[in-house]
Design an enzyme around this catalytic site. Structure first.
Site, PDB file in Angstrom:
ATOM      1  N   GLU A   1       0.833  -1.202   0.000  1.00  0.00           N
ATOM      2  CA  GLU A   1       0.000   0.000   0.000  1.00  0.00           C
ATOM      3  C   GLU A   1       0.869   1.254   0.000  1.00  0.00           C
ATOM      4  OE1 GLU A   1      -0.137  -2.638   1.895  1.00  0.00           O
ATOM      5  OE2 GLU A   1      -2.079  -2.973   2.821  1.00  0.00           O
TER       6      GLU A   1
ATOM      7  N   CYS B   1      -0.457   0.421   7.586  1.00  0.00           N
ATOM      8  CA  CYS B   1      -0.925   0.845   6.261  1.00  0.00           C
ATOM      9  C   CYS B   1      -2.269   1.543   6.362  1.00  0.00           C
ATOM     10  CB  CYS B   1      -1.036  -0.354   5.329  1.00  0.00           C
ATOM     11  SG  CYS B   1       0.562  -0.997   4.861  1.00  0.00           S
TER      12      CYS B   1
ATOM     13  N   GLY C   1      13.049 -38.460  -1.985  1.00  0.00           N
ATOM     14  CA  GLY C   1      12.919 -39.814  -2.488  1.00  0.00           C
ATOM     15  C   GLY C   1      11.693 -40.469  -1.878  1.00  0.00           C
TER      16      GLY C   1
END
Ligand code: AOF
Ligand code: ZN
Length: 368
Positions: free
Chosen positions: A54, A86, A303
């Protein structure tokens, strides 16, 4: 959600995708600011400690953010972490509407939507946006969401097999799958924080476990599950950044201690975890310990034994199966018992050169 909200949200998802794998343990988020139908700023999360998406977008928009709508993949944070909230930045810039695709479940940062609404900003949250877009963002943020909700990284298991279920190449061949499938593996590696194998794979194949053939901004860390510390010091994965998940206390004695010293001198870091009642390494504890090292998303290329152990312990969230249909006759036997329970769904079926790609995943709900 309005019809015109779709395109900017898709763009925010694309911006986030470009930085996936570079922001850990912070989530990779994208943000697009739109005013009167025009993009006035956009951005994505900077590497950890840097600006959130933002803030990057707001800086690009400057005064043009006033009256704009912010499209963000994740709910804007409402806390002082490594960076300021933010929510404060969006409110101060005069943003009037915020559309976000995923709630932030991280307790310190959560609550952004409530804060924004209290300041008079219109908020459109995940419940009100297209489920397809919400689902896309959940998958994009799966590593972050996994660590916050379950305390362990998200695990993608990759297997390359012949049509008859062999995981090793026929005599004299190094590879099972072709170049396209192998390039796809490198693209996967570029989006995660760690590539994990067992020490048996290190001893037999001596893999590098890094990203080649495709661009990578940040290399994933190699991780070797090595209960008895049998990774040779001259293996190619033994380099600074290597994490060796090993049995607690194993290296205190004699020859193991010498190996430990040599591996650590070469840059490896030991992650010691307890063994379960069966004497085998507690893989759930091992993964939780990886989260403590900032690893949110793991790409496992093990494996058969380790693959079966991870599946058996219900620690796999996605399977990427590459099948060399031209090798091993006409059968189609899966190399291991693949998960088929409820919650698992097809993510992709397709091709990579001559090979078949089959990809399934499950949501984070209900998974350990
Ligand atoms: C946002 N936008 O781009 C990201 C967010 O320590 P900090 O300040 O970097 O905050 C980290 C937390 O903020 C992180 O755990 C997550 O909850 C949220 N990430 N939030 O508003 C962003 N990356
Ligand atoms: Zn933030």
């Amino acid at each position: 959600m309005r019809a015109e909200d779709c395109a900017p949200l898709v763009r925010a998802i694309a911006l986030a995708e470009q930085v996936r794998g570079t922001t850990t343990p912070n989530p990779a988020v994208g943000c697009v600011l739109v005013r009167e139908g025009e993009i006035v700023g956009e951005g994505a999360t900077r590497p950890v400690g840097g600006a959130h998406a933002e803030v990057v977008a707001l800086r690009a928009a400057g005064s043009r953010a006033r009256g704009a709508c912010a499209y963000v993949t994740l709910e804007p944070c409402a806390h002082h972490g490594r960076t300021p909230p933010c929510t404060d930045a969006l409110i101060a810039a005069g943003v009037v509407r915020v559309v976000h695709a995923c709630a932030d479940p991280n307790p310190p940062a959560a609550g952004g939507a409530v804060t924004l609404r209290a300041a008079g900003v219109e908020v459109v949250g995940p419940d009100a946006i297209s489920p397809l877009l919400a689902d896309t963002v959940t998958a994009q943020l799966e590593g972050f969401l996994s660590v916050v909700s379950r305390g362990r990284p998200h695990v993608t298991l990759k297997l390359a097999q012949t049509a008859d279920g062999q995981l090793t190449a026929p005599d004299g061949e190094r590879w099972i799958t072709g170049p396209a499938a192998r390039r796809a593996v490198h693209r996967w590696r570029a989006t995660v924080d760690a590539v994990l194998v067992g020490s048996g794979t290190v001893r037999s194949d001596d893999p590098q476990l890094d990203v080649r053939h495709v661009p990578a901004v940040v290399q994933p860390r190699p991780v070797v599950v090595d209960t008895r510390l049998r990774t040779p010091c001259d293996a190619r994965v033994v380099r600074p950044g290597l994490l060796l998940v090993t049995a607690a206390g194993a290296s205190k004695h004699g020859a193991w201690r010498e190996r430990r010293d040599a591996l650590e001198a070469a840059g490896a870091q030991l992650v010691e975890v307890a063994c379960g009642p069966d004497g085998r390494l507690d893989l759930a504890a091992g993964l939780a310990a990886l989260a403590d090292h900032g690893i949110c998303a793991v790409f496992a290329e093990p494996g058969r034994r380790l693959a079966e152990a991870l599946l058996g312990a219900d620690l796999v969230d996605r399977v990427v199966l590459h099948v060399a249909v031209g090798l091993g006759g006409l059968g189609m036997a899966p190399a291991v018992d693949l998960p088929t329970g409820p919650g698992w769904r097809l993510e992709r079926v397709g091709g990579a050169g001559p090979d078949v790609v089959w990809q399934v995943r499950r949501g984070l709900d209900g998974a350990r």
